[in-house]
Design a protein around this motif. Structure first.
Motif, short mmCIF file in Angstrom:
data_model
loop_
_atom_site.label_atom_id
_atom_site.label_comp_id
_atom_site.label_asym_id
_atom_site.label_seq_id
_atom_site.Cartn_x
_atom_site.Cartn_y
_atom_site.Cartn_z
N LEU A 141 71.70 26.54 2.89
CA LEU A 141 72.36 27.42 1.85
C LEU A 141 72.17 27.01 0.60
O LEU A 141 72.09 27.71 -0.29
CB LEU A 141 73.91 27.39 2.30
CG LEU A 141 74.13 28.35 3.73
CD1 LEU A 141 75.63 28.13 3.90
CD2 LEU A 141 73.84 29.43 3.62
N SER A 142 72.24 25.61 0.27
CA SER A 142 71.99 24.94 -0.92
C SER A 142 70.69 25.45 -1.59
O SER A 142 70.50 25.90 -2.51
CB SER A 142 72.14 23.36 -1.14
OG SER A 142 71.94 23.16 -2.16
N MET A 145 70.39 29.42 -2.37
CA MET A 145 70.79 29.62 -3.51
C MET A 145 69.76 29.61 -4.47
O MET A 145 69.91 30.47 -5.45
CB MET A 145 72.15 29.17 -3.56
CG MET A 145 73.24 29.44 -2.99
SD MET A 145 73.66 31.10 -2.71
CE MET A 145 73.93 31.63 -4.39
N TRP A 146 69.01 28.46 -4.59
CA TRP A 146 68.05 28.26 -5.46
C TRP A 146 67.03 29.42 -5.54
O TRP A 146 66.64 30.27 -6.68
CB TRP A 146 67.11 27.06 -5.26
CG TRP A 146 68.00 25.76 -5.39
CD1 TRP A 146 68.66 25.08 -4.72
CD2 TRP A 146 67.79 24.68 -6.67
NE1 TRP A 146 69.11 23.93 -5.42
CE2 TRP A 146 68.50 23.74 -6.59
CE3 TRP A 146 66.79 24.86 -7.80
CZ2 TRP A 146 68.60 22.84 -7.62
CZ3 TRP A 146 67.09 23.94 -8.82
CH2 TRP A 146 67.83 22.96 -8.55
N LEU A 148 67.59 32.53 -4.23
CA LEU A 148 68.12 33.74 -4.85
C LEU A 148 68.51 33.92 -6.25
O LEU A 148 68.07 34.92 -6.67
CB LEU A 148 69.68 33.83 -4.04
CG LEU A 148 70.42 35.23 -4.23
CD1 LEU A 148 69.35 36.34 -3.64
CD2 LEU A 148 71.78 35.01 -3.63
N CYS A 149 68.91 32.79 -6.74
CA CYS A 149 68.88 32.85 -8.34
C CYS A 149 67.66 33.06 -8.96
O CYS A 149 67.51 33.74 -9.91
CB CYS A 149 69.53 31.37 -8.97
SG CYS A 149 71.30 31.47 -8.47
#
Length: 246
Positions: A141-142, A145-146, A148-149
Motif C-alpha cells: 500500500l505504501s 500510494m507513490w 497513485l500520487c
C-alpha cells in the motif's frame, strides 16, 4: 493476500510456504511486464518526437546509451537493498518492491510498523505467516500510494509547467535544476551526521565524481562522462565496505 493465506497456516512461522507462492510470482512478473511495455512505449515516443525538436537520431542513441550506463551505479544500491530484503519477504515480494517507484526504506518502515502493531518484529521468532501477510500488504500500500500520487499529480504539474514556460521560460529552465540540486543535497546532508564513515564516504563519492568529470573534460572523453556516476558509486561502495570491515 487471502489466496496465499488460504493455503497456509496463519500461525506458522514458515513464511516461505506463502512468500514464494505462485500468485506472488505472477504479480511480480506482471509488474516487470508493465515495465517492459512502458520502456518500449517511451523509446518509440522518443524516436517519434526527436525530428520535431531537431534532434538527430545519433543524439537519441547517445542519450539512450548515457542513460543506460548512468543507471548501472544506482542499480547496484537497488541490488544491495533487494538482497537485504530477501530474508524478510522472499523473492517475489522483493521483485515487486524494486520494480515500482518508491522508497525501500519508507516501505520497510511501514512493514515494520505493521508487524509491531501485531506484537511482532520482522524476521523475529514471532514472525508468522499472518504477520508477513499484513506487513507485505502495508508495504504494498505504501508503494502503491507513490504510484497513485505520480499518476494524479503528473498531469497537474505538467499543465503548471507549460503555463510557467510561457510566462517565464528562464524560470522553467532553472526550477527543475534547482529541485534536483535541493533534493540530492538534502539526501547527502542527511548522511553526514550519522558517523565519521558516512562523512568520509560523502567526500569520497563527491571527489570521485568531480575527478572523473574533470578527466572526461581534459581528455575529451564523452564515454567517461557517461560512466562517471557508475564509477563513483562503485568506488564509494568499495570504500564503505573496506571501512566497515577494517
Amino acid at each position: 493476500m487471502n489466496v496465499p493465506l488460504a493455503a497456509g497456516n496463519p500461525g506458522s512461522t514458515d513464511i516461505w510456504a506463502i512468500a514464494n507462492s505462485p500468485i506472488l510470482w505472477f504479480c511480480a512478473l506482471g509488474v516487470f511486464a508493465v515495465i517492459f511495455v512502458q520502456t518500449f512505449l517511451y523509446v518509440r515516443a522518443t524516436r517519434a518526437a526527436a525530428p520535431h525538436v531537431d534532434m538527430p537520431m545519433r543524439e537519441v542513441k547517445e542519450s539512450f546509451r548515457a542513460g543506460a550506463v548512468a543507471s548501472i551505479g544506482p542499480s547496484l544500491s537497488v541490488v544491495l537493498v533487494a538482497i537485504a530484503l530477501l530474508a524478510l519477504f522472499g523473492t517475489p515480494a522483493v521483485l515487486v518492491r524494486i520494480g515500482l517507484i518508491g522508497s525501500a526504506s519508507t516501505e520497510t518502515a511501514s512493514a515494520n510498523l505493521a508487524a509491531q502493531s501485531m506484537g511482532s518484529t520482522l524476521g523475529g521468532d514471532d514472525y508468522t505467516q499472518q504477520v508477513f501477510a499484513v506487513a507485505f500488504m502495508a508495504m504494498s500500500l505504501s508503494g502503491g500510494m507513490w504510484m497513485l500520487c505520480t499518476l494524479l499529480l503528473t498531469p497537474i504539474l505538467k499543465r503548471g509547467g507549460k503555463t510557467l514556460a510561457k510566462r517565464n521560460p528562464a524560470a522553467m529552465a532553472l526550477i527543475p535544476t534547482a529541485a534536483l540540486l535541493g533534493a540530492f543535497s538534502m539526501l547527502t546532508i542527511a548522511e553526514i551526521p550519522k558517523s565519521n564513515i558516512h562523512m568520509m564516504l560523502v567526500l569520497i563519492s563527491a571527489s570521485s565524481m568531480a575527478f572523473f568529470l574533470f578527466l572526461a573534460k581534459v581528455l575529451h572523453a564523452r564515454w567517461l562522462k557517461e560512466w562517471a556516476l557508475g564509477f563513483a558509486i562503485i568506488i564509494s561502495i568499495t570504500a564503505g565496505y573496506l571501512m566497515h570491515t577494517a
